[in-house]
Design an enzyme around this catalytic site. Sequence first.
Site, PDB file in Angstrom:
ATOM      1  CE1 TYR A 155      -2.084   1.946  -4.665  1.00 19.93           C
ATOM      2  CE2 TYR A 155      -0.325   0.588  -5.561  1.00 19.93           C
ATOM      3  CZ  TYR A 155      -1.104   0.990  -4.489  1.00 19.93           C
ATOM      4  OH  TYR A 155      -0.912   0.429  -3.257  1.00 19.93           O
ATOM      5  CG  ASP A 182      -0.964   6.277   2.507  1.00 19.73           C
ATOM      6  OD1 ASP A 182      -0.429   5.451   3.271  1.00 19.73           O
ATOM      7  OD2 ASP A 182      -0.403   6.765   1.519  1.00 19.73           O
TER       8      ASP A 182
END
Length: 245
Positions: A110, A52
């Site tokens: 992540y 994003d």
Amino acid sequence: MKYKCIVSYDGYGFNGYQRQKHDKNTIQEVIENVLSTIFKEKIIIYGSGRTDKSVHAIGQVFHFESDKNVPVNNLKKAMNEMLPLSIQIKSCEVVSNEFHARYSSHKKVYVYKIKNTNEKNVFEDRYYSYVKEKIDVELLKEAASLFVGEHNFKNFTTNKIEEVESFNKTIYDVKVKSTKERIEITFYGSGFLRYQVRMMVGALIVVSTNKKDISFISKLLKDNVDEKCSYKADPQGLYLKRVIY
């Protein structure tokens, strides 16, 4: 020929990874323009997944194809000379035609970085999420362990049912490291849905700052509960660390 590249980027100044019709300020667009110049033909890259706006990557992976044979060492050097400092190619290699940056991956890692202080640092604002309230690290670790295993994450994503094959994802491990003010949460998973990591971290923050009971997470992981997680951590604390094939 099919080329595979690993790229790191500071995503703070970009409007996400994926190319957009009306916005050229994306990671994909910048890389494609450089490759198209090098190969003197239109190049389209395919990433392991999208990140994003303002989200970073340490080891994002993409592939592309061309009939032209460019030595990978020369390719890496040429790309890094033409790309902005916020985007840097870590490696390039030629791979088999069966390889796909997205569909060949088995695991993704992540990491989410938090500064647990109310004193911001102008040189770090774009790389950490700031949490003013005191985080109970032991409670955070306990809450994080609830995500380990295969779960239905429909309440931890904005994906609609028609957009995904399944809401079921496996979290293999969640590791928490902390110092006096800094906390890193690393998620090892089979794959992740849109905003899933940021919503999981958002839930961990409200639990570990005693705004919600730990049962809040357990409830949202139940298949028969339709209550979206309304907490989403800031984008700049998130990094795609590694894609495993």
